[in-house]
Design a protein around this motif. Structure first.
Motif, mmCIF file in Angstrom:
data_model
loop_
_atom_site.group_PDB
_atom_site.id
_atom_site.type_symbol
_atom_site.label_atom_id
_atom_site.label_comp_id
_atom_site.label_asym_id
_atom_site.label_seq_id
_atom_site.Cartn_x
_atom_site.Cartn_y
_atom_site.Cartn_z
ATOM 1 N N ARG A 1 0.827 -1.195 0.000
ATOM 2 C CA ARG A 1 0.000 0.000 0.000
ATOM 3 C C ARG A 1 0.871 1.259 0.000
ATOM 4 O O ARG A 1 1.835 1.350 0.750
ATOM 5 N N GLY A 2 0.519 2.205 -0.845
ATOM 6 C CA GLY A 2 1.215 3.485 -0.844
ATOM 7 C C GLY A 2 2.471 3.530 -1.700
ATOM 8 O O GLY A 2 3.063 4.594 -1.863
ATOM 9 N N GLU A 3 2.862 2.393 -2.286
ATOM 10 C CA GLU A 3 4.077 2.406 -3.105
ATOM 11 C C GLU A 3 3.837 3.042 -4.470
ATOM 12 O O GLU A 3 2.715 3.074 -4.971
ATOM 13 N N PHE A 4 4.923 3.521 -5.057
ATOM 14 C CA PHE A 4 4.923 3.934 -6.461
ATOM 15 C C PHE A 4 5.887 2.992 -7.159
ATOM 16 O O PHE A 4 7.076 2.955 -6.836
ATOM 17 N N VAL A 5 5.374 2.210 -8.083
ATOM 18 C CA VAL A 5 6.207 1.182 -8.707
ATOM 19 C C VAL A 5 6.183 1.346 -10.219
ATOM 20 O O VAL A 5 5.117 1.485 -10.827
ATOM 21 N N PHE A 6 7.361 1.340 -10.802
ATOM 22 C CA PHE A 6 7.468 1.317 -12.262
ATOM 23 C C PHE A 6 7.591 -0.130 -12.725
ATOM 24 O O PHE A 6 8.364 -0.905 -12.172
ATOM 25 N N LEU A 7 6.833 -0.433 -13.756
ATOM 26 C CA LEU A 7 6.946 -1.732 -14.407
ATOM 27 C C LEU A 7 7.589 -1.427 -15.759
ATOM 28 O O LEU A 7 6.979 -0.758 -16.591
ATOM 29 N N GLN B 1 13.494 7.621 -9.336
ATOM 30 C CA GLN B 1 14.172 6.825 -8.306
ATOM 31 C C GLN B 1 13.185 6.112 -7.385
ATOM 32 O O GLN B 1 13.285 6.182 -6.168
ATOM 33 N N ARG B 2 12.213 5.502 -7.985
ATOM 34 C CA ARG B 2 11.254 4.716 -7.226
ATOM 35 C C ARG B 2 11.515 3.240 -7.505
ATOM 36 O O ARG B 2 12.373 2.886 -8.301
ATOM 37 N N ARG B 3 10.705 2.427 -6.902
ATOM 38 C CA ARG B 3 10.868 0.988 -7.103
ATOM 39 C C ARG B 3 10.654 0.644 -8.578
ATOM 40 O O ARG B 3 9.743 1.161 -9.228
ATOM 41 N N VAL C 1 13.299 -9.656 -14.294
ATOM 42 C CA VAL C 1 14.755 -9.703 -14.197
ATOM 43 C C VAL C 1 15.289 -8.735 -13.150
ATOM 44 O O VAL C 1 16.480 -8.705 -12.858
ATOM 45 N N ARG C 2 14.394 -7.911 -12.581
ATOM 46 C CA ARG C 2 14.885 -6.937 -11.599
ATOM 47 C C ARG C 2 13.729 -6.455 -10.737
ATOM 48 O O ARG C 2 12.618 -6.276 -11.217
ATOM 49 N N ASP C 3 14.014 -6.250 -9.480
ATOM 50 C CA ASP C 3 13.048 -5.614 -8.573
ATOM 51 C C ASP C 3 13.878 -4.794 -7.607
ATOM 52 O O ASP C 3 14.485 -5.320 -6.688
ATOM 53 N N GLU C 4 13.910 -3.501 -7.863
ATOM 54 C CA GLU C 4 14.843 -2.632 -7.166
ATOM 55 C C GLU C 4 14.083 -1.531 -6.459
ATOM 56 O O GLU C 4 13.236 -0.881 -7.061
ATOM 57 N N VAL C 5 14.418 -1.288 -5.229
ATOM 58 C CA VAL C 5 13.632 -0.336 -4.436
ATOM 59 C C VAL C 5 13.779 1.100 -4.929
ATOM 60 O O VAL C 5 12.804 1.824 -5.071
ATOM 61 N N HIS C 6 15.012 1.527 -5.200
ATOM 62 C CA HIS C 6 15.196 2.882 -5.733
ATOM 63 C C HIS C 6 15.854 2.772 -7.094
ATOM 64 O O HIS C 6 17.010 3.120 -7.271
#
Ligand code: ADP
Ligand code: MG
Length: 356
Positions: free
Chosen positions: A28-34, A205-207, A217-222
């Motif tokens: 909840r509350g995250e901003f995630v780029f796919l 600089q978001r997830r 292939v990647r899941d990066e917080v910033h």
């Protein structure tokens, strides 16, 4: 809030899976780029989250619901908690800005009083008050996307899905839209944005969750799209709880639940045929039932191999690397005065309400 467990999606008649063993969880509350190249599976992911399609294997849970066990008849209610915006805006061409935002509320049986309050507030939030009577073709691309965002937010969803929302916009306008999405996220709405445009991802600089040929292939917080060593860090925003004007939510839910779905479908059918008639003179953006969430009731049709008329990724990479970060506005969303009603103020972080 959104969980993929070893999700694989194979489309009929294809050899390689569009998604393969995808595993992630968005809080909840995250901003995630796919992110990922064209064809890497981004839109497939978003369609699965919306339950427009179902995985071949694996499990998806959204807002506390296992989508596998979500009955088809509950899907329209489920979708009201999820706003979505697309690259091609998908506005109804013969309706005004106001009518475009009001339409979903009308067909789902919201009261006239609620609509008259909620629509101007949503338009104010995206910076479009004063343009209520304009027609979509009288607006710039960026303004059209703002209308689409207002429409997505007017239902106060907990999650906003954006599929290449800047894909049809010039770089400067794209930055405006990114800032708007960041502001919406700062108000507590979870945002999941699919994009192949590296510049934004690097600056925000978001997830970042990256797909390549359907595999994560990647899941990066910033994260950044590529080498981000020279990019200044943005100050992380305060994440406020998804808010709820509880009484309003309750009233709205009751309205929704008591709305006679057959009336809704009849209204939609009427509206769609009117739109199609209008479209014989305006060939652009003919709305289809699938563009209106409530029209997607039951059953879920298998996806066909139709590609959108405009291929997002065919666009030349107009956005070069930027040397400055996108400056996130220091807006106190509550001050905008509409935060409560749009579920953007703090406190009252609600789990999803009853939807059936
Ligand atoms: P992206 O949004 O990253 O461009 P998509 O999710 O649209 O990727 O597509 C992933 C893969 O699945 C591609 O190879 C695409 O051709 C295929 N695909 C997408 N939708 C369908 C469909 N309805 N039927 C068959 N194949 C599809
Ligand atoms: Mg796509």
């Amino acid at each position: 809030m959104i969980r993929f467990e070893n999700v694989t999606k194979r489309y009929r008649g294809t050899t390689r899976p569009a998604l393969s063993g995808v595993d992630f969880e968005v809080q909840r509350g995250e901003f995630v780029f796919l992110v990922g190249a064209s064809g890497s599976g981004k839109s497939s992911c978003l369609r699965l989250i919306l339950r427009e399609d179902v995985p071949t294997t694996g499990r998806i849970a959204v807002l506390g619901r296992d989508l596998r066990s979500l009955a088809n008849r509950k899907v329209p209610y489920f979708r009201r908690h999820i706003g979505s915006v697309f690259q091609d805006f998908r506005l109804l061409p013969s309706k005004t800005v106001y009518q475009n935002v009001a339409f979903t509320l009308q067909v789902t049986g919201s009261s006239r009083g609620f609509i008259q309050q909620a629509v101007p507030e949503a338009l104010a939030l995206v910076g479009l008050d004063g343009k209520q009577k304009r027609m979509p073709h009288e607006l710039s691309g960026g303004e059209q996307q703002r209308v689409a965002i207002a429409r997505a937010l007017v239902n106060r969803p907990q999650v906003l899905l954006a599929d290449e929302p800047t894909g049809n916009l010039d770089p400067a306008t794209s930055v405006d839209i990114m800032q708007l999405l960041a502001r919406i996220n700062a108000g507590g709405t979870t945002v999941l944005m699919a994009t192949h445009e590296a510049a934004f991802v690097d600056q925000m600089q978001r997830r970042v969750i990256e797909l390549r040929d359907g595999e994560m292939v990647r899941d990066e917080v910033h994260g950044g799209y590529g080498d981000t060593s020279n990019i200044p860090r943005l100050v992380p925003e305060e994440v406020r709880g998804a808010a709820a004007a509880a009484a309003l939510t309750a009233v709205q839910e009751v309205q929704r639940q008591t709305a006679d779905l057959s009336v809704v479908r009849a209204a939609l059918a009427e509206e769609l045929s009117a739109q199609r008639r209008a479209a014989s003179t305006a060939p652009d953006a003919v709305p289809t039932a699938s563009e209106i969430p409530e029209a997607q009731a039951v059953p879920i049709e298998p996806q066909t191999d139709v590609q959108p008329e405009t291929t997002p990724e065919a666009k030349p990479a107009a956005v070069g690397p930027r040397t400055h970060p996108i400056v996130l506005p220091q807006v106190d969303v509550a001050e905008v005065g509409v935060a409560d009603r749009l579920g953007l103020s703090d406190d009252g972080a609600e789990e999803v309400g009853p939807t059936s």
